[in-house]
Design a protein around this motif. Structure first.
Motif, mmCIF file in Angstrom:
data_model
loop_
_atom_site.group_PDB
_atom_site.id
_atom_site.type_symbol
_atom_site.label_atom_id
_atom_site.label_comp_id
_atom_site.label_asym_id
_atom_site.label_seq_id
_atom_site.Cartn_x
_atom_site.Cartn_y
_atom_site.Cartn_z
ATOM 1 N N VAL A 1 0.831 -1.202 0.000
ATOM 2 C CA VAL A 1 0.000 0.000 0.000
ATOM 3 C C VAL A 1 0.871 1.259 0.000
ATOM 4 C CG1 VAL A 1 -1.661 1.280 1.394
ATOM 5 C CG2 VAL A 1 -1.895 -1.169 1.133
ATOM 6 N N TYR A 2 2.012 1.233 0.647
ATOM 7 C CA TYR A 2 2.846 2.421 0.793
ATOM 8 C C TYR A 2 3.368 2.970 -0.537
ATOM 9 C CZ TYR A 2 2.490 1.416 5.721
ATOM 10 O OH TYR A 2 2.001 1.182 6.973
ATOM 11 N N PRO A 3 3.835 2.145 -1.465
ATOM 12 C CA PRO A 3 4.254 2.716 -2.758
ATOM 13 C C PRO A 3 3.076 3.319 -3.526
ATOM 14 C CG PRO A 3 5.126 0.502 -2.530
ATOM 15 C CD PRO A 3 4.229 0.741 -1.373
ATOM 16 N N ILE A 4 1.906 2.746 -3.394
ATOM 17 C CA ILE A 4 0.731 3.289 -4.072
ATOM 18 C C ILE A 4 0.362 4.647 -3.483
ATOM 19 C CG2 ILE A 4 -1.728 2.917 -4.506
ATOM 20 C CD1 ILE A 4 -1.076 -0.102 -4.519
ATOM 21 N N ILE A 5 0.400 4.765 -2.158
ATOM 22 C CA ILE A 5 0.107 6.035 -1.505
ATOM 23 C C ILE A 5 1.144 7.084 -1.902
ATOM 24 C CG2 ILE A 5 0.026 7.195 0.730
ATOM 25 C CD1 ILE A 5 -1.200 4.613 1.859
ATOM 26 N N SER A 6 2.399 6.696 -1.964
ATOM 27 C CA SER A 6 3.462 7.625 -2.360
ATOM 28 C C SER A 6 3.252 8.118 -3.784
ATOM 29 C CB SER A 6 4.828 6.961 -2.257
ATOM 30 O OG SER A 6 5.084 6.564 -0.948
ATOM 31 N N LEU A 7 2.901 7.226 -4.680
ATOM 32 C CA LEU A 7 2.648 7.607 -6.069
ATOM 33 C C LEU A 7 1.449 8.544 -6.167
ATOM 34 C CD1 LEU A 7 3.368 7.262 -9.058
ATOM 35 C CD2 LEU A 7 1.776 5.340 -9.110
ATOM 36 N N LEU A 8 0.404 8.286 -5.415
ATOM 37 C CA LEU A 8 -0.770 9.157 -5.426
ATOM 38 C C LEU A 8 -0.442 10.550 -4.901
ATOM 39 C CD1 LEU A 8 -3.638 6.776 -4.289
ATOM 40 C CD2 LEU A 8 -3.341 7.848 -6.522
ATOM 41 N N ILE A 9 0.311 10.622 -3.816
ATOM 42 C CA ILE A 9 0.709 11.925 -3.280
ATOM 43 C C ILE A 9 1.545 12.688 -4.302
ATOM 44 C CG2 ILE A 9 2.134 13.063 -1.530
ATOM 45 C CD1 ILE A 9 1.210 10.869 0.415
#
Length: 68
Positions: free
Chosen positions: A17-25
């Motif tokens: 989930v963390y790489p996806i959240i980073s990409l979204l931010i």
């Protein structure tokens, strides 16, 4: 070295989930910045771009007091 990091990360549940959240931010920030650049008023951009070129009152008084 990557082998040690990858091994530790695989043991964490839900770590994907963390790489996806980073990409979204990242994407949301630059999309908002892109939108702001194209909707900013030209007068505001000209005013802000001239700030470094303007002299403050202290600078003009100091330069007038110097002997030639």
């Amino acid at each position: 070295m990557l082998k040690f990091i990858k091994g530790n990360l695989e043991s964490i549940d839900g770590v994907a989930v963390y790489p996806i959240i980073s990409l979204l931010i990242f994407f949301i920030f630059f999309a908002a910045l892109f939108w702001w650049v194209f909707t900013a008023k030209k007068d505001h951009i000209k005013e802000v771009s001239n700030i470094p070129l303007e002299l403050s009152e202290n600078e003009t008084n100091d330069k007038n007091d110097l002997p030639l």
